[in-house]
Design a protein around this motif. Structure first.
Motif, PDB file in Angstrom:
ATOM      1  N   CYS A   1       0.866  -1.183   0.000  1.00 55.15           N
ATOM      2  CA  CYS A   1       0.000   0.000   0.000  1.00 55.15           C
ATOM      3  C   CYS A   1       0.902   1.232   0.000  1.00 55.15           C
ATOM      4  CB  CYS A   1      -0.864   0.017   1.261  1.00 55.15           C
ATOM      5  SG  CYS A   1      -1.724  -1.523   1.580  1.00 55.15           S
ATOM      6  N   PRO A   2       0.376   2.389  -0.337  1.00 55.35           N
ATOM      7  CA  PRO A   2       1.213   3.600  -0.309  1.00 55.35           C
ATOM      8  C   PRO A   2       1.794   3.897   1.069  1.00 55.35           C
ATOM      9  CG  PRO A   2      -0.838   4.027  -1.480  1.00 55.35           C
ATOM     10  CD  PRO A   2      -0.953   2.661  -0.872  1.00 55.35           C
TER      11      PRO A   2
ATOM     12  N   GLU B   1      -3.581   0.765  -4.449  1.00 54.04           N
ATOM     13  CA  GLU B   1      -3.525   2.202  -4.191  1.00 54.04           C
ATOM     14  C   GLU B   1      -4.266   2.579  -2.915  1.00 54.04           C
ATOM     15  OE1 GLU B   1      -4.748   4.357  -7.659  1.00 54.04           O
ATOM     16  OE2 GLU B   1      -3.355   3.278  -8.942  1.00 54.04           O
TER      17      GLU B   1
END
Length: 154
Positions: A86-87, A124
């Motif tokens: 994940c970011p 994302e």
């Protein structure tokens, strides 16, 4: 709606008596009217409770022992063989569970695609969102809902 349909089916059934005499039909009709009255009262009570949000019951028929096993699997990152990037961090999961939960992940992980080769899926969404989704996949509960259920149990 289901309760109302049951009532309507019951009414139709109870009015179909085997006794073809007028007295027998009259008696069956009186019994049916009393039973319909009781069913209507139950439906009204149910609707009142539903409107207040007071209906509580098990969200799942899964025994607690089985749920505990799935919670343990979810918590066991040492055997997790899939990373979800994940970011804002990384979550881990078991590819077997993920393949069963999603035909898209199944195709990705069972192919020569980079996700299948490296056992890593890049998304994302935030790590918190991914962790919540994983909790739902493994246990069928939102994390807060399950914790609340544990606190309610005697």
């Amino acid at each position: 709606q289901v309760t109302i349909q049951i009532r309507n089916d019951y009414m139709a059934l109870s009015w179909q008596g085997d006794d073809s005499s007028e007295a027998g039909q009259s008696e069956a009709a009186a019994r049916g009217e009393e039973e319909v009255k009781e069913l209507n009262e139950l439906i009204d009570r149910y609707a009142e409770l539903a409107a207040r949000g007071s209906l509580r019951g098990p969200r799942s028929l899964i025994p607690d022992a089985v749920l505990a096993v799935w919670e343990a699997c979810r918590a066991d990152s040492s055997n997790a063989d899939l990373r979800i990037s994940c970011p804002d961090g990384e979550a881990s999961a078991h590819s077997l569970v993920m393949k069963q939960a999603s035909p898209v992940l199944n195709a990705m992980l069972c192919s020569e695609m980079k996700e299948g080769l490296h056992r890593q899926v890049v998304v994302e969404e935030s790590k918190r969102v991914v962790e919540t989704l994983l909790d739902i996949i493994y246990t069928g509960f939102l994390p807060e809902a399950h914790e609340a259920k544990k606190l309610e149990e005697p």
